[in-house]
Scaffold this motif. Structure first.
Motif, PDB file in Angstrom:
ATOM      1  N   ASP A 169       0.820  -1.210   0.000  1.00  0.00           N
ATOM      2  CA  ASP A 169       0.000   0.000   0.000  1.00  0.00           C
ATOM      3  C   ASP A 169       0.852   1.256   0.000  1.00  0.00           C
ATOM      4  N   ILE A 224       1.873   4.604   1.507  1.00  0.00           N
ATOM      5  CA  ILE A 224       1.824   5.133   2.868  1.00  0.00           C
ATOM      6  C   ILE A 224       2.551   6.464   2.930  1.00  0.00           C
ATOM      7  N   ARG A 269      -1.876   5.415   5.985  1.00  0.00           N
ATOM      8  CA  ARG A 269      -2.313   5.163   4.614  1.00  0.00           C
ATOM      9  C   ARG A 269      -3.150   6.324   4.081  1.00  0.00           C
TER      10      ARG A 269
END
Length: 98
Positions: A19, A21, A30
């Motif tokens: 992801d 970040i 996030r």
């Protein structure tokens, strides 16, 4: 003549999940809205050094230009706007809430 320093956030990818970040004053998030906006170049350099040592958490650390706004920083480049929205293959994750 060097370009003047503009507001930035530190961004990377989470090592295990992949992801996007962003660095906060106390860790990683996030959510771009929660990212710490860096306005001082020397401070940004020190924060980058710290972020780059966190090999067990992140990969691909870099500074991204943002525009500080009341609701949190907003990307000033298409790439960062695209990354903030999450994966583009189908609506899941962050894209479900847009």
């Amino acid at each position: 003549m060097p370009k003047p320093f503009t507001p930035k956030v530190i961004t990377a990818n989470a090592l295990l999940e992949g992801d996007v970040i962003y660095q906060t004053a106390t860790g990683w998030t996030r959510s771009l809205a929660e990212a710490e906006v860096l306005t001082d170049e020397a401070d940004a350099d020190l924060r980058m050094i710290d972020a780059l040592t966190q090999h067990e958490l992140v990969v691909g650390v870099y500074l991204a230009d943002v525009a500080p706004e009341a609701g949190g920083p907003k990307p000033t480049h298409f790439r960062e706007e695209f990354r903030a929205k999450g994966p583009s293959n189908y609506a899941h994750g962050k894209q479900e809430t847009l």
